[in-house]
Design an enzyme around this catalytic site. Structure first.
Site, PDB file in Angstrom:
ATOM      1  N   CYS A 298      31.401  37.804  33.555  1.00 38.00           N
ATOM      2  CA  CYS A 298      32.208  37.554  32.344  1.00 38.00           C
ATOM      3  C   CYS A 298      32.013  36.090  31.992  1.00 38.00           C
ATOM      4  CB  CYS A 298      33.673  37.890  32.591  1.00 38.00           C
ATOM      5  SG  CYS A 298      33.947  39.565  33.200  1.00 38.00           S
ATOM      6  N   GLY A 303      30.925  27.752  30.484  1.00 41.48           N
ATOM      7  CA  GLY A 303      31.192  26.541  31.263  1.00 41.48           C
ATOM      8  C   GLY A 303      30.772  26.676  32.721  1.00 41.48           C
ATOM      9  N   ASP A 440      34.588  35.855  37.185  1.00 36.24           N
ATOM     10  CA  ASP A 440      35.719  35.088  36.659  1.00 36.24           C
ATOM     11  C   ASP A 440      36.414  36.031  35.677  1.00 36.24           C
ATOM     12  OD1 ASP A 440      37.288  32.676  36.281  1.00 36.24           O
ATOM     13  OD2 ASP A 440      36.375  32.571  34.307  1.00 36.24           O
ATOM     14  N   CYS A 491      42.601  32.588  36.016  1.00 37.99           N
ATOM     15  CA  CYS A 491      43.410  31.438  35.593  1.00 37.99           C
ATOM     16  C   CYS A 491      44.852  31.897  35.372  1.00 37.99           C
ATOM     17  CB  CYS A 491      42.839  30.788  34.338  1.00 37.99           C
ATOM     18  SG  CYS A 491      42.694  31.901  32.924  1.00 37.99           S
TER      19      CYS A 491
END
Length: 575
Positions: A298, A303, A440, A491
């Protein structure tokens, strides 16, 4: 070293975000920034049970504030940390940001690596000196020159706009919801936030029609909602009419902010990348090696993908996939900016990442846009030549005008009929075809900060996130070879998407084991289990496993976003 790093962040937090200006005696409490997160009651009960009431209250408060610094990753393929520090120092000077921040002298050696002075410092962890911290300040009390008989001129912005402003952005036109009457270009205005409220069952919104006139009086229906939600003061770049007629551009130039952080928007493009510190640590936890084949399941916006590529020194193959066409384009754009060539992008749903070996496609990098255009021109020219020859053989007459047209096309080409930005679709990848996989995972994002609203997330929606993440993890396990590595990260502060997914992985796949991570900076994971009032049970980590994961707590001295990282070693699959 872990103790040293914690001390660094703790000093940043206490030294640079403890500069709150003393509130003026006549400044009413209303014109401050003191938000409170209002959680869904079931979610709050769940998180209080997980963390304890006091700890969760600290987390909830920390989430409303930005970190005390901006974290920058230097692109070491193009430049060096020292060169970037020199350039950024000049930029900060030119933009009026002081290049000399007051610090406690006794801590200078700890803060300033290699004798560096000013607001920019290198990370002091071994191997992470390409990570720079640019310190900010706040919260500051803003003097709005309030008087009882003269209401402030105000601009009301959306929550997402406000969260960006708190991180250093300007107020852009699309973010403005309402404005006082008679606002002209160049007026000084107070900027406040409209936070979503529960409108009906499952529906949230501000209830504000864009273009609403703010009265500034207690009779204003939105007067109470703005209490404690003023994020600063600025100068309007457009009149009220201009703001609501324009489609884009800066509406308010923020001149005085509650939190002062540099945005770094369009600064040193390709040389630096603004990235949350735990995301950089995630790339290191994966420990990519040159020449390996790595999958970022993903990957958008790229980044972590580019961070991995730089750690590999652009030697190897990184497959970056995402289900969104536009997000894949974002990855391509960032990779081009960073000058990274080992990344191949694909449009692919992470829950459908595996396909049988017989059906898997060859992993050939897509043509560039220029190559596509050239191929189209060449093929059309050949087709035109063939057509002319066939007509001549068959005795077909061609007029002079038509012949001139044909000659021009043969000479100049038919024009650049590009297919546009290309995004290759993938049918999936063969099992056991990657050395390392990064997942992620899309999540509830309850660790991102600053955040001014959290009520929309429900226990049911958080469980759906976890179910979705397990499906993606099932795919990751099939794609990585025996002896390989999987890194799972989110996150969010939700244990159901973190520790519970780790428990699922270890219980379902006996050949997986938690691996130690380097560097190890985050805190331990949560041990135990949770049973909700509806009987839903979650198993978390078992004793001895908590120190093998990294949990970044937004209320800790690290002052990062809320984040979670788990690393798995993959043993023999077919014993």
């Amino acid at each position: 070293m872990k103790k040293l790093t914690h001390s660094f962040f703790n000093f940043c937090k206490t030294s640079f975000f403890s500069t709150t200006t003393t509130r003026q005696m006549n400044q009413p409490e209303r014109y401050t920034f003191n938000p409170t997160l209002h959680w869904n009651p079931e979610v709050q009960n769940y998180l209080v049970n997980a963390y304890g009431a006091q700890h969760f209250a600290r987390i909830s408060k920390a989430l409303t504030q930005p970190s005390c610094y901006s974290c920058i990753r230097v692109n070491t393929l193009k430049t060096t940390s020292d060169a970037v520090i020199e350039k950024l120092s000049k930029i900060l000077e030119e933009t009026g940001v002081p290049n000399d921040v007051e610090t406690h002298q006794s801590n200078n050696d700890l803060l300033m690596a290699n004798g560096q002075v000013g607001p920019i410092s290198k990370c002091q962890l071994p191997g992470l000196d390409y990570v720079l911290f640019v310190r900010g300040s706040g919260p500051h009390a803003i003097s709005y020159e309030f008087t009882q008989d003269r209401p402030l001129k105000e601009v009301l912005v959306s929550r997402k706009c406000a969260e960006a402003v708190l991180r250093g952005a300007q107020v852009f036109v699309p973010g403005v919801l309402a404005c006082s009457a008679h606002v002209e270009e160049g007026d000084v205005v107070a900027v406040s936030v409209a936070v979503e409220q529960s409108i009906s069952e499952g529906k949230w919104g501000t209830g504000i029609t864009r273009g609403t006139v703010l009265q500034g009086l207690q009779t204003d229906p939105y007067y109470i909602e703005r209490n404690g939600l003023y994020i600063g003061q600025g100068k309007t770049m457009l009149s009220r009419a201009g703001i609501f007629r324009a489609a884009q551009g800066v509406a308010v130039d923020m001149t005085d902010r509650v939190y002062r952080l540099h945005s770094f928007n369009d600064v040193l493009e390709g040389e630096i990348f603004l990235q949350n510190f735990p995301s950089i640590i995630t790339a290191h936890a994966l420990d990519p090696q040159q020449g390996e084949r790595i999958l970022d399941m993903c990957a958008a916006p790229g980044g972590k993908t580019t961070a991995i590529a730089i750690l590999m020194k652009d030697k190897g193959e990184i497959v970056a996939a995402d289900r969104s066409h536009n997000k894949v384009l974002d990855i391509q754009k960032l990779a081009a900016e960073m000058g990274v060539h080992c990344i191949t992008t694909y449009k692919l749903d992470a829950t459908k990442s595996v396909c049988p070996k017989a059906e898997s496609i060859d992993m050939v990098a897509p043509c560039s846009k220029e190559d596509t255009c050239l191929n189209i021109q060449n093929s059309e020219s050949e087709s035109l030549k063939t057509k002319v020859c066939e007509q001549a053989k068959n005795g077909v007459y061609t007029s002079k005008a038509e012949q001139r047209k044909i000659d021009r096309k043969l000479k100049n080409g038919s024009g650049r009929k590009c297919l546009g930005d290309r995004v290759e679709k993938s049918k999936g990848f063969a099992p056991d075809s990657f050395d390392r996989v990064l997942l992620d995972a899309p999540c509830s994002a309850l660790g991102l900060r600053p955040r001014l609203s959290s009520g929309e997330e429900t226990v049911e929606s958080m469980r759906k996130h976890a179910t979705y993440q397990r499906r993606m993890f099932d795919q990751a396990v099939q794609l990585v070879r025996s002896g390989g590595v999987i890194v799972y990260s989110t996150c969010t502060i939700n244990p159901g998407e973190n520790e519970a997914v780790v428990r699922y992985a270890l219980d379902t796949y006996k050949f997986l084991s938690l691996a130690s991570q380097h560097p190890k900076i985050g805190g331990p994971g949560l041990v135990g289990r949770c049973v909700s009032s509806d009987g839903y049970a979650e198993e978390w980590l078992r004793p001895g496993e908590e120190d093998l994961v990294q949990r970044f707590d937004p209320s800790s001295s690290l002052d990062t976003i809320g984040f979670f990282i788990a690393k798995f070693n993959v043993g023999p699959k077919h014993c």
